[in-house]
Design a protein around this motif. Structure first.
Motif, PDB file in Angstrom:
ATOM      1  N   ASN A 216     -25.438 -32.062 -34.016  1.00  0.00           N
ATOM      2  CA  ASN A 216     -26.112 -33.265 -33.522  1.00  0.00           C
ATOM      3  C   ASN A 216     -26.917 -33.984 -34.597  1.00  0.00           C
ATOM      4  O   ASN A 216     -27.154 -35.178 -34.510  1.00  0.00           O
ATOM      5  CB  ASN A 216     -27.061 -32.900 -32.371  1.00  0.00           C
ATOM      6  CG  ASN A 216     -26.290 -32.618 -31.100  1.00  0.00           C
ATOM      7  OD1 ASN A 216     -25.077 -32.744 -31.079  1.00  0.00           O
ATOM      8  ND2 ASN A 216     -26.982 -32.227 -30.059  1.00  0.00           N
TER       9      ASN A 216
ATOM     10  N   SER B  28     -22.427 -38.370 -29.550  1.00  0.00           N
ATOM     11  CA  SER B  28     -21.357 -37.510 -30.043  1.00  0.00           C
ATOM     12  C   SER B  28     -20.112 -38.317 -30.399  1.00  0.00           C
ATOM     13  O   SER B  28     -19.635 -39.137 -29.600  1.00  0.00           O
ATOM     14  CB  SER B  28     -20.997 -36.469 -28.971  1.00  0.00           C
ATOM     15  OG  SER B  28     -19.734 -35.898 -29.240  1.00  0.00           O
ATOM     16  N   CYS B 250     -28.655 -24.823 -27.498  1.00  0.00           N
ATOM     17  CA  CYS B 250     -27.506 -25.616 -27.054  1.00  0.00           C
ATOM     18  C   CYS B 250     -27.661 -27.095 -27.398  1.00  0.00           C
ATOM     19  O   CYS B 250     -26.663 -27.824 -27.454  1.00  0.00           O
ATOM     20  CB  CYS B 250     -27.305 -25.447 -25.551  1.00  0.00           C
ATOM     21  SG  CYS B 250     -28.730 -25.941 -24.562  1.00  0.00           S
ATOM     22  N   GLN B 251     -28.911 -27.529 -27.613  1.00  0.00           N
ATOM     23  CA  GLN B 251     -29.122 -28.953 -27.859  1.00  0.00           C
ATOM     24  C   GLN B 251     -28.714 -29.374 -29.268  1.00  0.00           C
ATOM     25  O   GLN B 251     -28.665 -30.561 -29.579  1.00  0.00           O
ATOM     26  CB  GLN B 251     -30.597 -29.300 -27.618  1.00  0.00           C
ATOM     27  CG  GLN B 251     -31.064 -29.001 -26.188  1.00  0.00           C
ATOM     28  CD  GLN B 251     -30.255 -29.733 -25.141  1.00  0.00           C
ATOM     29  OE1 GLN B 251     -30.226 -30.962 -25.118  1.00  0.00           O
ATOM     30  NE2 GLN B 251     -29.558 -28.994 -24.275  1.00  0.00           N
ATOM     31  N   LEU B 254     -22.273 -29.167 -30.248  1.00  0.00           N
ATOM     32  CA  LEU B 254     -21.220 -29.151 -29.224  1.00  0.00           C
ATOM     33  C   LEU B 254     -20.063 -28.342 -29.804  1.00  0.00           C
ATOM     34  O   LEU B 254     -19.823 -28.372 -31.011  1.00  0.00           O
ATOM     35  CB  LEU B 254     -20.767 -30.591 -28.959  1.00  0.00           C
ATOM     36  CG  LEU B 254     -19.525 -30.796 -28.095  1.00  0.00           C
ATOM     37  CD1 LEU B 254     -19.882 -30.594 -26.625  1.00  0.00           C
ATOM     38  CD2 LEU B 254     -18.974 -32.215 -28.291  1.00  0.00           C
ATOM     39  N   TYR B 272     -14.893 -28.624 -23.568  1.00  0.00           N
ATOM     40  CA  TYR B 272     -16.157 -28.741 -24.295  1.00  0.00           C
ATOM     41  C   TYR B 272     -17.129 -27.670 -23.833  1.00  0.00           C
ATOM     42  O   TYR B 272     -17.335 -27.492 -22.625  1.00  0.00           O
ATOM     43  CB  TYR B 272     -16.769 -30.121 -24.073  1.00  0.00           C
ATOM     44  CG  TYR B 272     -15.817 -31.244 -24.424  1.00  0.00           C
ATOM     45  CD1 TYR B 272     -15.624 -31.636 -25.743  1.00  0.00           C
ATOM     46  CD2 TYR B 272     -15.086 -31.897 -23.422  1.00  0.00           C
ATOM     47  CE1 TYR B 272     -14.731 -32.650 -26.076  1.00  0.00           C
ATOM     48  CE2 TYR B 272     -14.188 -32.906 -23.740  1.00  0.00           C
ATOM     49  CZ  TYR B 272     -14.009 -33.273 -25.061  1.00  0.00           C
ATOM     50  OH  TYR B 272     -13.121 -34.266 -25.374  1.00  0.00           O
ATOM     51  N   LYS B 274     -21.031 -26.674 -23.978  1.00  0.00           N
ATOM     52  CA  LYS B 274     -22.410 -27.029 -24.307  1.00  0.00           C
ATOM     53  C   LYS B 274     -23.286 -25.925 -23.719  1.00  0.00           C
ATOM     54  O   LYS B 274     -23.375 -25.783 -22.495  1.00  0.00           O
ATOM     55  CB  LYS B 274     -22.739 -28.396 -23.680  1.00  0.00           C
ATOM     56  CG  LYS B 274     -24.061 -28.982 -24.111  1.00  0.00           C
ATOM     57  CD  LYS B 274     -23.965 -29.599 -25.491  1.00  0.00           C
ATOM     58  CE  LYS B 274     -25.246 -30.361 -25.845  1.00  0.00           C
ATOM     59  NZ  LYS B 274     -25.252 -30.741 -27.270  1.00  0.00           N
ATOM     60  N   ARG B 307     -23.722 -38.367 -20.774  1.00  0.00           N
ATOM     61  CA  ARG B 307     -23.721 -37.190 -21.650  1.00  0.00           C
ATOM     62  C   ARG B 307     -23.197 -36.009 -20.836  1.00  0.00           C
ATOM     63  O   ARG B 307     -23.193 -36.042 -19.619  1.00  0.00           O
ATOM     64  CB  ARG B 307     -25.134 -36.845 -22.117  1.00  0.00           C
ATOM     65  CG  ARG B 307     -25.953 -37.980 -22.660  1.00  0.00           C
ATOM     66  CD  ARG B 307     -27.356 -37.460 -22.964  1.00  0.00           C
ATOM     67  NE  ARG B 307     -28.240 -38.489 -23.499  1.00  0.00           N
ATOM     68  CZ  ARG B 307     -29.042 -39.233 -22.750  1.00  0.00           C
ATOM     69  NH1 ARG B 307     -29.061 -39.100 -21.428  1.00  0.00           N
ATOM     70  NH2 ARG B 307     -29.836 -40.134 -23.298  1.00  0.00           N
TER      71      ARG B 307
END
Lengths: 338, 313
Positions: A216, B28, B250-251, B254, B272, B274, B307
């Motif tokens: 990110n 993303s 997790c933030q 991805l 995906y 997450k 998101r």
């Protein structure tokens, strides 16, 4: 604290009973279901071709013989849901299993089926499957409105969480926990995938897919990607352990797979009613070895053998201390000092 | 039909309440095109659509429950924008139930609470009857395995015959049973949430008066109390255990999977991860089918998720 063993055929009864099984569970898929549904519409979370008894007559033979040994028999009706078209077939099956064959309990997941069968006032008790994902005592209290005798707790709960739930509902319902064999990388009740043979389990299938990370932040350095890649490799190793160490066994033929043997002294202290060995579809040898290991440790716990000695014995029984040390073969993290 | 948007914070409600603006919230490079394409589609197909509700929270992880101050701020922002409010709650262990008990008093009379756990419903009914419980999509047990379910719709039952019965069963759930919708009514549950299923959905149960909400453009595949991302900060033997402390690892990233080992023609399909939950993105035919359901009146609300619904507040 009883040992609950899986069974798939009448022929397995004698060895399981002689080895220490104290309760039995199995599935049965009637011909009406097989002739109506194929593919992924499974009656009891197992392919009709693998994990269930095939005829009512064999089931009756099994139940009668088990009762002669004072072993109760439970039947899985634990699909996540049944459609309106399927429900009459399932309710009729429940009546037949309970009233004609005399099984002792039906293991259900679907809240709709639980409510329906509770209204039917069957002779058989109702157990709520781990697939119902009962993760807290408020959920147990909710389910108690619909008459279950037993709740099977998911294997994702910690010992502290299990103890908290048991303390909150003690005396109101029996509690069953997982003891041996198959793992699940996901919360079983919240996994919307199929284990259909055409694709296999999603968790193990993922280990063979191409996987790419997206970071990110502004800079995704190779060091950071390596850190993520190492963790992914560890995760895939953990899934390998969950999958019975890649479905392998020791040189002596003992089954690998997730294990809660070291937690048995804690389960005795907490007041767990039943210890579940997973694997209806497993080979008879795996069931036999599993029951023997469970009985060995349960007998020591019942005899008051100190916890650390019980744990040492459990590790010795598994025969591969390196796998125990990995930390990935344990259902539960046990504090040996407590 | 009502439109709702899933937001992460009060700041998400600053600015235009349009799908195209919300789509810019996803940074993303892998997910952005999916979200942007959907936003354009919404603008094209339903130019008069207005977002009149927002959803906040997550169904998938109790470690992502918002701090009370964040929930209060989002609730105030929704009121300022005259948006109705839905609070999403996850499946929860004992600790999560305790946290939710501290959050529910911050909600307003008549706010919706999406429950993913029967224990949460029990708490709502007993202690917070002023809130409106909604059955979450995790409690809708229809299979939605994107590896194979889409194939059932086009080539039913890849294992052999019995096509019609199996496909019909897979497109339904226990909501198909009148006994179950009656039970939900007795429990005070007047609405349910769902994912858009790869094999198609039979929503005929909605004709019995149950309101149906569907999320887009992502559906969940599977979720776990054992989190891959949370393992990043642990020694190897301590990784992936349930109940391990979480730092919201997790933030930071991805993980995109490509179904390279598919035995079917869908080898380019993406999944995906997450945190603790896997998702699929809706295909064009799935979106077509969903909009048809909405036009036919059996879907009463669509929730646009700019998101993946695994966001820290």
């Amino acid at each position: 604290m009883k040992i609950l063993a899986p069974i798939r055929a009448y022929d397995e009864l004698e060895m399981l009973a002689a080895s220490g099984a104290e309760e039995l569970y199995c599935g049965v898929v009637p011909q009406e279901w097989i002739s109506r549904y194929g593919g992924a519409a499974w009656l009891n979370r197992r392919s009709p071709k693998g994990g269930s008894l095939e005829t009512y007559s064999e089931l009756r033979q099994l139940v009668d013989a088990a009762h002669a040994r004072t072993l109760p028999v439970f039947i899985t009706l634990n699909a996540p849901y049944y459609s309106a078209e399927q429900m009459p077939l399932v309710v009729d099956l429940a009546h037949r299993l309970s009233d004609e064959i005399g099984v002792d309990a039906l293991i259900v997941t679907d809240l709709n089926l639980l409510v329906r069968l509770n209204e039917e006032k069957l002779a058989a008790a109702l157990h709520v499957s781990s697939v119902a994902a009962t993760l807290n005592s408020e959920a147990v209290r909710f389910l108690l409105n619909f008459g279950p005798r037993r709740i099977v707790l998911p294997r994702s709960l910690t010992l502290a969480e299990i103890e908290s739930i048991v303390n909150d509902v003690r005396g109101q319902v029996e509690i069953e926990v997982f003891l041996l064999n198959d793992g699940c990388a996901f919360e079983e009740g919240f996994c919307a995938t199929t284990h259909h043979h055409s694709v296999g389990a999603f968790c193990t299938s993922l280990s063979e897919m191409r996987a790419e990370f997206e970071w990110n932040g502004p800079v995704f350095r190779s060091r950071r990607e390596n850190w993520l890649r190492r963790n992914l490799a560890d995760y895939r190793e953990w899934v390998w352990y969950l999958n019975g160490n890649g479905c392998s066994s020791t040189p002596k033929g003992l089954p690998y797979g997730p294990c809660g043997l070291c937690a048995i002294p804690d389960f005795q202290r907490i007041g767990i009613d039943s210890l579940k060995i997973v694997g209806r579809e497993a080979p008879a040898l795996k069931k036999l070895a599993s029951v023997k290991m469970a009985r060995d440790i349960v007998d020591r716990a019942r005899a008051g053998v100190p916890k650390l000695h019980v744990i040492e014995r459990a590790i010795a029984l598994r025969e591969t201390p390196e796998h125990c040390r990995s930390g990935y073969m344990c259902y539960y993290k046990v504090d040996g000092a407590r | 039909m009502e439109w709702s948007v899933h937001i992460r914070s009060a700041q998400d409600l600053d600015g235009d309440l349009t799908a195209e603006r919300f789509a810019t919230l996803e940074s993303s490079a892998r997910l952005g095109p999916v979200v942007t394409a959907l936003a354009r589609r919404i603008a094209r197909l339903t130019p008069s659509a207005r977002f009149t509700r927002c959803a906040f929270g997550t169904e998938f992880c109790e470690n992502l429950l918002p701090p009370p101050a964040a929930l209060a701020a989002v609730r105030a922002a929704a009121r300022n924008r005259t948006l109705a409010f839905t609070f999403l709650t996850p499946y929860a262990g004992t600790a999560g139930i305790g946290k939710l008990r501290e959050l529910f008093p911050l909600l307003h009379e008549g706010d919706e609470v999406v429950f993913s756990d029967w224990g949460v419903l029990n708490v709502l009914r007993r202690e917070f009857p002023r809130l409106r419980p909604v059955q979450g999509r995790l409690l809708n047990k229809s299979l939605r395995d994107p590896r194979v379910m889409g194939l059932y719709a086009s080539a039913p039952d890849p294992g052999g015959a019995l096509a019609g019965n199996t496909l019909a069963a897979l497109q339904r759930s226990n909501l198909d049973n009148e006994s179950y919708t009656r039970l939900l009514a007795r429990l005070g549950v007047a609405a349910v949430e769902m994912d858009n299923l790869p094999q198609g959905m039979d929503l005929s149960f909605a004709d019995r008066g149950l309101a149906v909400t569907v999320y887009l453009p992502f559906g969940f595949i599977s979720t776990s109390r054992s989190c891959m991302a949370a393992g990043l900060h642990y020694r190897k033997p301590d990784k992936f255990g349930p109940g391990a402390p979480c730092r919201h690892e997790c933030q930071t990233h991805l993980l995109e999977y490509t179904y390279t080992n598919s035995p079917f023609p869908n080898r380019d399909q993406k999944f995906y991860l997450k945190g603790n939950t896997y998702f699929y993105a809706h295909s064009e035919p799935m979106l077509d089918a969903l909009f048809e359901h909405a036009a036919g009146g059996r879907v009463s609300r669509l929730v646009f998720q700019p998101r993946l619904p695994m966001v820290e507040s």
